[in-house]
Structures are given as C-alpha cells and as structure tokens.
Design an enzyme around this catalytic site. Structure first.
Site, PDB file in Angstrom:
ATOM      1  NE  ARG A 124      -3.471  -6.195  -2.680  1.00 27.61           N
ATOM      2  CZ  ARG A 124      -2.641  -5.297  -2.174  1.00 27.61           C
ATOM      3  NH1 ARG A 124      -1.607  -4.826  -1.323  1.00 27.61           N
ATOM      4  NH2 ARG A 124      -3.330  -4.307  -2.053  1.00 27.61           N
ATOM      5  CD  GLN A 130      -7.221  -7.017 -10.858  1.00 33.06           C
ATOM      6  OE1 GLN A 130      -7.955  -6.054 -11.392  1.00 33.06           O
ATOM      7  NE2 GLN A 130      -5.877  -6.915 -11.078  1.00 33.06           N
ATOM      8  CG  ASP A 133      -6.763  -6.789  -3.292  1.00 39.93           C
ATOM      9  OD1 ASP A 133      -6.886  -6.868  -1.627  1.00 39.93           O
ATOM     10  OD2 ASP A 133      -6.088  -6.018  -3.920  1.00 39.93           O
ATOM     11  CB  SER A 136      -6.979  -2.838  -3.237  1.00 40.47           C
ATOM     12  OG  SER A 136      -5.636  -3.700  -3.705  1.00 40.47           O
ATOM     13  CE1 TYR A 231       2.137  -5.484  -0.858  1.00 41.16           C
ATOM     14  CE2 TYR A 231       2.559  -7.505  -2.275  1.00 41.16           C
ATOM     15  CZ  TYR A 231       1.440  -6.795  -1.413  1.00 41.16           C
ATOM     16  OH  TYR A 231      -0.001  -7.210  -0.950  1.00 41.16           O
TER      17      TYR A 231
HETATM   18  P1  NAD Z   1       1.426  -1.367   0.939  1.00 33.61           P
HETATM   19  O1  NAD Z   1       0.700  -0.772   1.474  1.00 33.61           O
HETATM   20  O2  NAD Z   1       2.642  -2.375   1.550  1.00 33.61           O
HETATM   21  O3  NAD Z   1       2.792  -0.013   0.360  1.00 33.61           O
HETATM   22  C1  NAD Z   1       1.673   1.300   0.554  1.00 33.61           C
HETATM   23  C2  NAD Z   1       3.350   2.138  -0.368  1.00 33.61           C
HETATM   24  O4  NAD Z   1       4.652   1.876   0.223  1.00 33.61           O
HETATM   25  C3  NAD Z   1       4.076   1.252  -1.742  1.00 33.61           C
HETATM   26  O5  NAD Z   1       3.540   1.720  -2.673  1.00 33.61           O
HETATM   27  C4  NAD Z   1       5.607   1.035  -1.000  1.00 33.61           C
HETATM   28  O6  NAD Z   1       6.175   1.032  -2.026  1.00 33.61           O
HETATM   29  C5  NAD Z   1       4.924   2.460  -0.347  1.00 33.61           C
HETATM   30  N1  NAD Z   1       6.861   2.223   0.851  1.00 33.61           N
HETATM   31  C6  NAD Z   1       7.513   1.121   1.184  1.00 33.61           C
HETATM   32  N2  NAD Z   1       8.544   1.693   1.187  1.00 33.61           N
HETATM   33  C7  NAD Z   1       8.587   3.199   1.183  1.00 33.61           C
HETATM   34  C8  NAD Z   1       9.527   3.692   1.451  1.00 33.61           C
HETATM   35  N3  NAD Z   1      11.029   3.598   2.395  1.00 33.61           N
HETATM   36  N4  NAD Z   1       9.480   5.035   1.057  1.00 33.61           N
HETATM   37  C9  NAD Z   1       8.452   5.471   0.348  1.00 33.61           C
HETATM   38  N5  NAD Z   1       7.400   4.902   0.032  1.00 33.61           N
HETATM   39  C10 NAD Z   1       7.969   3.475   0.736  1.00 33.61           C
HETATM   40  O7  NAD Z   1       1.327  -1.465  -0.760  1.00 33.61           O
HETATM   41  P2  NAD Z   1      -0.289  -1.569  -1.521  1.00 33.61           P
HETATM   42  O8  NAD Z   1      -1.010   0.207  -1.632  1.00 33.61           O
HETATM   43  O9  NAD Z   1      -1.152  -2.560  -0.824  1.00 33.61           O
HETATM   44  O10 NAD Z   1      -0.105  -1.628  -3.475  1.00 33.61           O
HETATM   45  C11 NAD Z   1       1.396  -2.412  -3.252  1.00 33.61           C
HETATM   46  C12 NAD Z   1       2.006  -2.675  -4.984  1.00 33.61           C
HETATM   47  O11 NAD Z   1       0.706  -3.850  -4.965  1.00 33.61           O
HETATM   48  C13 NAD Z   1       1.147  -1.357  -5.920  1.00 33.61           C
HETATM   49  O12 NAD Z   1       2.629  -1.789  -6.762  1.00 33.61           O
HETATM   50  C14 NAD Z   1      -0.091  -1.552  -6.151  1.00 33.61           C
HETATM   51  O13 NAD Z   1      -0.057  -1.133  -7.445  1.00 33.61           O
HETATM   52  C15 NAD Z   1       0.360  -3.294  -6.086  1.00 33.61           C
HETATM   53  N6  NAD Z   1      -1.005  -3.622  -6.478  1.00 33.61           N
HETATM   54  C16 NAD Z   1      -1.137  -4.550  -7.223  1.00 33.61           C
HETATM   55  C17 NAD Z   1      -2.806  -5.103  -7.551  1.00 33.61           C
HETATM   56  C18 NAD Z   1      -2.906  -5.929  -9.051  1.00 33.61           C
HETATM   57  O14 NAD Z   1      -2.453  -6.697  -9.535  1.00 33.61           O
HETATM   58  N7  NAD Z   1      -4.594  -6.147  -8.239  1.00 33.61           N
HETATM   59  C19 NAD Z   1      -3.735  -4.760  -5.994  1.00 33.61           C
HETATM   60  C20 NAD Z   1      -3.305  -3.924  -4.850  1.00 33.61           C
HETATM   61  C21 NAD Z   1      -1.945  -3.912  -4.823  1.00 33.61           C
END
Ligand code: NAD
Length: 397
Positions: A124, A130, A133, A136, A231
């Site tokens: 991702r 992107q 994705d 997302s 993550y």
């Molecule tokens: P995810 O679904 O894995 O998790 C959701 C959120 O839960 C995350 O922000 C994580 O930090 C949080 N979390 C986990 N354990 C926790 C706890 N104990 N207490 C509180 N919060 C907790 O995550 P996601 O939404 O799929 O995205 C994760 C990361 O990936 C983010 O940094 C996002 O910006 C990044 N991302 C980047 C791209 C990209 O670069 N193109 C694309 C998609 C996502």
C-alpha cells in the site's frame, strides 16, 4: 491470440450488496483490450442495472455460461460454493479474498490450478499502487458510514442547535485508531457538527488528526507503537493495561466512541473493556469497526449485532459497512480493480510476473502452487489464527 475474457459475478454472501465492477469499470477494461462479461443482475443491489452494463459494452450472461467462458473472474469477496465448483485450471480469480483467514480456499484454488489474486496483499505504500488500494477505499467508506450508524443509534443531535425550544449541546465523539477509516470518521463527525477527538498509538497520526480540526488525545502513558509499513505494532501487556485504564477516563465523558484499531497479523486490540463501558452514560453509543469472529476493540460487542447494555449503552458490532453504502463502495472498488487489471494485462493477456513488487503482493496462488510466502506459511500451519487485515474479514467493515 483470443481476447481476454473478464467476468463479473453477482455476490451471494449474506448482506453483500457491492459489485466488483461498475459500468464505468467495464469501459476501462474494454480499453485494455479485454472482453467483459457480467452476470445478469450483478450490480442490481448497488443500483447498476443490466442495461447500464450493456450500454457500457458488456455482455450479460447467466452465471454458468459466464464462468465457462471466463479467463479472469472479478468478485468482491471469496467465491460462493457453486462458483468454486466451476472454476478450472488456467482461470484467475480476483477479489478481496482474505487469504490469511481463508487457508482452505487458498488450498482449494491452488490445487485446482486457479490463479488466486487478492487485493488484500497490495503493497500500500507504493505510490504506483495507490489507485489499486481497495483496503483504503473500502476503509474510507466504512469510516464514513460508522458515523452515520452512530448518529442513527444516538437519541440526540450531533451539532449544537440553537432553536426557540432551547440549545442542544454538540455530541462529544471519540475516534480510537486514526488510520484510513478513523480519519474518515473524524472528518465526517466534524461535518455533522460534533466535537471530535482522535487517538492512535502511531505518533504520525497526531498531526493528521489535528489537521482535520479534531483534538488529539494525549495519554500520560505516552505509548508510541509505530510498526512496519506505516502500521501499528502490538502493544506489550503493560502498555495495553496502561492504555485501557487511561482511555477509560476519556471514554466515560464521550457520547459516541468509534473504534477502528487493527494490528496486521494479530487479533484486534481491546481498547474498551467491559468496565469502561459500564462507566459510560445511558444513551451513549459505541461503534466497533473491528468486530469480527476474530474479536474486536470493544468487550461485549457482537459482530453484526447491536447490544444494549444494562447501563443503557448501545454497542454496535459493525461488520461490512461498505456493503451498506454499496454504490460508492462499488464505484471505488471498481476503480481499484480496473487499475490492478490494467497492471496485470500485457498485450491483451494476463501476464503473471512474480518479480514485480505489486504482483508479488497480490498473487497468492499460480500454476498449482501457493506463491505468496506469507500466505504459504499460514496455509501450511493449518487453521486460521490471525487477522488478515481485510475488510472482508470485518477489519474495516
Ligand atoms: P489499520 O486498519 O491496520 O489500523 C487502523 C488504525 O489502528 C491504525 O492507525 C493503527 O495505528 C491503529 N491502532 C492499532 N493498534 C492500536 C491501539 N492499541 N490503540 C490505538 N490505535 C491503534 O490501518 P490502516 O487504516 O489500514 O492504515 C495504517 C497506516 O497505513 C496509516 O499510517 C496509513 O496512513 C497508512 N497507509 C498508507 C498508504 C499509502 O502510503 N499510500 C495507504 C494506505 C494506508
């Protein structure tokens, strides 16, 4: 060489209203030189009629004929039994297939010689991936819908309203987990006029939460748990204990709590304990986006159900919210699908190339073998024990 035939099946999983490709997606696939076959009625529940698909250039067919002709099948989730029964060697199957929690499906498709391609495995953080994705795009829909579900279950206004009959206090909303779904929930709750706070264990989330006009909840425990690839990592037992007890104080003074926390490869962390729920005010609402058969963020939440606790708190076990916003979710998924297919097709045929970083992530089985190392390890280990970070597994749904 014959033209690549891409088929879109109608979903049959309970409550699944999305479709893998919309009529706009049909045009995109025709543009890469494919022929597109759509199962009769495939888009009906997302409000895409057969005539719209036909107008876009697709051929409408009943399921059995469609599968008999297909080179590549597109679906939202894992194949239904009857579809699985008709797949054959040399065909490819693409969807959000949650391979880490479906080892049986991986084995079956590999044994049959079907090329299994799952959008869950996409790298991702790659800029060029992107547009593909789907985790997302569907998480974003889930985050938006979570707020609407919360509002539906909340017996007060979200905004501050000044009327001749008095002034209403704005709802206090707390979003735990500020990834893709959480940030979308924060933005949506703000637009509805609530006073919003957000919290996450990744330090990078602080600025993102603030940039949406919400307050970032700082815990005295100061837990910083950034893991790999953007993550979070799993918390230690001490960190978890400190987090749960400190969050309890904050949760008790909020009207709405939306939880979205996930850690790849682990069951979702419990952020809201039963004791914490017992401290909340009557009429409060908790929406657990992580609720699935693997667990959830909230003790007492039941996947797919709304539980009313003894102290008058509604716990919503929100599973597959994107299916409840089927049109927007399908439009986004269709874009993701078309972008990935565009990447996989060379000279009018599927060109599987495991040296390509994107393909290495998404191609799970090929030519009778499980080719994804991460999935192969789980498949050989036996029954599922981990969360696959997939919306179809309830993670963001
Ligand atoms: P995810 O679904 O894995 O998790 C959701 C959120 O839960 C995350 O922000 C994580 O930090 C949080 N979390 C986990 N354990 C926790 C706890 N104990 N207490 C509180 N919060 C907790 O995550 P996601 O939404 O799929 O995205 C994760 C990361 O990936 C983010 O940094 C996002 O910006 C990044 N991302 C980047 C791209 C990209 O670069 N193109 C694309 C998609 C996502």
């Amino acid at each position: 060489m014959s033209t690549l035939r891409i088929a879109v099946v109608k979903e049959t999983a309970p409550s699944e209203r999305r479709v893998a490709l919309d009529p706009d997606g049909v045009k995109r696939l025709l543009a890469v030189g494919a022929q597109v076959l759509v199962e009769t009625g495939a888009g009906a529940e997302a409000w895409f009629g057969d005539e719209a698909y036909a107008a876009a250039g697709a051929q409408l067919l009943p399921r059995a004929e469609l599968l008999a002709q297909a080179d590549l099948v597109l679906s939202v989730g894992p194949p239904a039994e009857d579809v699985l029964g008709q797949l054959r060697a040399g065909q490819a199957y693409l969807g959000l297939l949650a391979p880490l929690t479906n080892p049986e499906l991986v084995r079956t498709l590999a044994e049959r010689g079907v090329t299994m391609i799952s959008l869950d495995g996409l790298p991702r953080t790659l800029t060029r991936a992107q547009s593909m994705d789907a985790l997302s795009s569907q998480a974003s829909v889930a985050g938006y819908k979570a707020v609407l579900v919360a509002a539906e279950h909340y017996d007060r206004f979200f905004p501050m309203l000044m009327t001749a009959a008095g002034t209403s206090k704005p709802a206090a909303v707390l979003v735990l987990g500020a990834g893709v779904a959480g940030l979308q929930a924060i933005g949506t709750a703000r637009r509805l006029g609530a006073v919003v706070s957000g919290y996450d264990v990744r330090p990078a989330a602080r600025e993102e939460v603030k940039s949406l006009g919400a307050k970032f909840l700082e815990l005295r425990a100061g837990i910083a748990a950034a893991g790999e690839g953007g993550y979070a990592r799993e918390l230690t037992a001490e960190e978890r204990q400190a987090q749960q007890s400190e969050l309890a104080e904050h949760i008790a003074r909020h009207d709405i709590v939306i939880t979205t926390a996930q850690v790849p490869g682990r069951t979702p962390p419990v952020l809201v304990t039963a004791e914490t729920v017992a401290r909340m005010r009557p009429g409060s609402v908790v929406v657990d986006l992580a609720a699935s058969r693997l667990g959830g963020n909230v003790e007492g939440s039941v996947p797919g159900q709304t539980v009313l606790t003894g102290n008058g708190v509604r716990l919503v076990g929100a599973t597959n919210l994107p299916a409840r916003m089927a049109t927007s979710a399908s439009q986004a998924l269709s874009r993701n699908m078309a972008a990935l297919v565009g990447h996989l097709v060379r000279d009018g045929a599927l060109a599987i190339d495991l040296d390509d970083e994107i393909q290495r992530g998404v191609v799970i089985s090929h030519r009778g073998e499980v080719v994804s190392p991460g999935v192969a390890a789980v498949v050989s280990a036996g029954p599922p024990v981990v969360s696959s970070a997939s919306p179809s597994e309830g993670q963001l749904s």
